[in-house]
Design a protein around this motif. Structure first.
Motif, PDB file in Angstrom:
ATOM      1  N   MET A  33       0.840  -1.201   0.000  1.00 21.61           N
ATOM      2  CA  MET A  33       0.000   0.000   0.000  1.00 21.61           C
ATOM      3  C   MET A  33       0.877   1.254   0.000  1.00 21.61           C
ATOM      4  N   GLN A  34       1.898   1.238   0.839  1.00 20.96           N
ATOM      5  CA  GLN A  34       2.791   2.392   0.901  1.00 20.96           C
ATOM      6  C   GLN A  34       3.556   2.568  -0.402  1.00 20.96           C
ATOM      7  N   LYS A  35       4.002   1.470  -0.980  1.00 21.37           N
ATOM      8  CA  LYS A  35       4.725   1.557  -2.252  1.00 21.37           C
ATOM      9  C   LYS A  35       3.836   2.185  -3.323  1.00 21.37           C
ATOM     10  N   ARG A  36       2.562   1.765  -3.373  1.00 20.35           N
ATOM     11  CA  ARG A  36       1.630   2.352  -4.345  1.00 20.35           C
ATOM     12  C   ARG A  36       1.448   3.842  -4.092  1.00 20.35           C
ATOM     13  N   ASP A  37       1.349   4.213  -2.827  1.00 18.19           N
ATOM     14  CA  ASP A  37       1.199   5.635  -2.479  1.00 18.19           C
ATOM     15  C   ASP A  37       2.392   6.448  -2.972  1.00 18.19           C
ATOM     16  N   PHE A  38       3.590   5.958  -2.681  1.00 18.96           N
ATOM     17  CA  PHE A  38       4.787   6.685  -3.087  1.00 18.96           C
ATOM     18  C   PHE A  38       4.904   6.759  -4.605  1.00 18.96           C
ATOM     19  N   LYS A  39       4.596   5.668  -5.285  1.00 19.17           N
ATOM     20  CA  LYS A  39       4.643   5.678  -6.748  1.00 19.17           C
ATOM     21  C   LYS A  39       3.650   6.685  -7.312  1.00 19.17           C
ATOM     22  N   SER A  40       2.457   6.739  -6.721  1.00 17.57           N
ATOM     23  CA  SER A  40       1.442   7.692  -7.173  1.00 17.57           C
ATOM     24  C   SER A  40       1.893   9.132  -6.965  1.00 17.57           C
ATOM     25  N   ILE A  41       2.500   9.388  -5.822  1.00 20.89           N
ATOM     26  CA  ILE A  41       2.991  10.740  -5.528  1.00 20.89           C
ATOM     27  C   ILE A  41       4.052  11.139  -6.546  1.00 20.89           C
ATOM     28  N   LEU A  42       5.012  10.239  -6.757  1.00 17.27           N
ATOM     29  CA  LEU A  42       6.106  10.545  -7.682  1.00 17.27           C
ATOM     30  C   LEU A  42       5.594  10.706  -9.114  1.00 17.27           C
ATOM     31  N   LYS A  43       4.637   9.884  -9.514  1.00 15.87           N
ATOM     32  CA  LYS A  43       4.061   9.982 -10.857  1.00 15.87           C
ATOM     33  C   LYS A  43       3.340  11.319 -11.028  1.00 15.87           C
ATOM     34  N   ALA A  44       2.582  11.707 -10.008  1.00 19.43           N
ATOM     35  CA  ALA A  44       1.824  12.953 -10.077  1.00 19.43           C
ATOM     36  C   ALA A  44       2.742  14.179 -10.154  1.00 19.43           C
ATOM     37  N   MET A  45       3.944  14.044  -9.642  1.00 16.47           N
ATOM     38  CA  MET A  45       4.882  15.170  -9.635  1.00 16.47           C
ATOM     39  C   MET A  45       5.686  15.269 -10.933  1.00 16.47           C
ATOM     40  N   HIS A  46       5.537  14.328 -11.830  1.00 17.10           N
ATOM     41  CA  HIS A  46       6.174  14.382 -13.158  1.00 17.10           C
ATOM     42  C   HIS A  46       7.666  14.732 -13.108  1.00 17.10           C
ATOM     43  N   GLY A  47       8.410  14.019 -12.257  1.00 14.41           N
ATOM     44  CA  GLY A  47       9.855  14.215 -12.210  1.00 14.41           C
ATOM     45  C   GLY A  47      10.328  15.378 -11.362  1.00 14.41           C
ATOM     46  N   LYS A  48       9.395  16.161 -10.822  1.00 16.13           N
ATOM     47  CA  LYS A  48       9.793  17.267  -9.942  1.00 16.13           C
ATOM     48  C   LYS A  48      10.242  16.694  -8.597  1.00 16.13           C
ATOM     49  N   PRO A  49      11.061  17.430  -7.866  1.00 15.06           N
ATOM     50  CA  PRO A  49      11.520  16.936  -6.555  1.00 15.06           C
ATOM     51  C   PRO A  49      10.341  16.737  -5.594  1.00 15.06           C
ATOM     52  N   VAL A  50      10.459  15.708  -4.808  1.00 10.26           N
ATOM     53  CA  VAL A  50       9.427  15.390  -3.815  1.00 10.26           C
ATOM     54  C   VAL A  50      10.112  15.215  -2.469  1.00 10.26           C
ATOM     55  N   GLN A  51       9.527  15.800  -1.448  1.00  8.25           N
ATOM     56  CA  GLN A  51      10.055  15.638  -0.109  1.00  8.25           C
ATOM     57  C   GLN A  51       9.041  14.818   0.692  1.00  8.25           C
ATOM     58  N   ILE A  52       9.490  13.703   1.217  1.00 11.50           N
ATOM     59  CA  ILE A  52       8.622  12.837   2.018  1.00 11.50           C
ATOM     60  C   ILE A  52       8.953  13.080   3.479  1.00 11.50           C
ATOM     61  N   ARG A  53       7.977  13.529   4.228  1.00  8.35           N
ATOM     62  CA  ARG A  53       8.170  13.769   5.659  1.00  8.35           C
ATOM     63  C   ARG A  53       7.686  12.551   6.421  1.00  8.35           C
ATOM     64  N   LEU A  54       8.520  12.053   7.282  1.00 12.53           N
ATOM     65  CA  LEU A  54       8.146  10.920   8.115  1.00 12.53           C
ATOM     66  C   LEU A  54       7.561  11.463   9.408  1.00 12.53           C
TER      67      LEU A  54
END
Length: 112
Positions: A33-54
């Motif tokens: 589930m988490q992997k799908r979430d992260f993939k979706s976030i990264l896909k939605a950002m179209h290669g732009k930098p993403v910061q994941i806050r834990l």
């Protein structure tokens, strides 16, 4: 990420696990589930930098409410439910009380 109905139930199951093996079984369910979430976030950002806050959300957001469990036990006793079912619910209540946070903003504080 963890506040969907299905996910809250899984996180609750992980928290309530009594053994490492039980906890690992639930973690193995959460990981995809988490992997799908992260993939979706990264896909939605179209290669732009993403910061994941834990974040460390307050434990009480995932735990059953003590008053609800006490009420369920009372109702079960009133309805003469099987003793094994009542004892199972009492075990949940004991676990909730054991890992209850004194101040949810500080994090887990074991009862002394």
């Amino acid at each position: 990420m963890f506040l969907g109905v299905k996910r809250v139930a899984l996180v609750r199951e992980m928290i309530m696990a009594d053994t490492k093996e039980e906890r690992q079984i639930v973690l193995d369910k959460l990981l995809p589930m988490q992997k799908r979430d992260f993939k979706s976030i990264l896909k939605a950002m179209h290669g732009k930098p993403v910061q994941i806050r834990l974040l460390d959300p307050p434990l009480h957001e995932f735990m059953p409410h003590e008053v609800d469990i006490v009420t369920e036990i009372f109702e079960m006793e009133k309805a003469n439910a099987p003793e094994k079912d009542i004892n199972a619910k009492r075990a949940i209540l004991a676990k909730v009380r054991r890992i209850q946070e004194a101040n949810p903003m500080i994090g887990y504080v074991p009862a002394v």
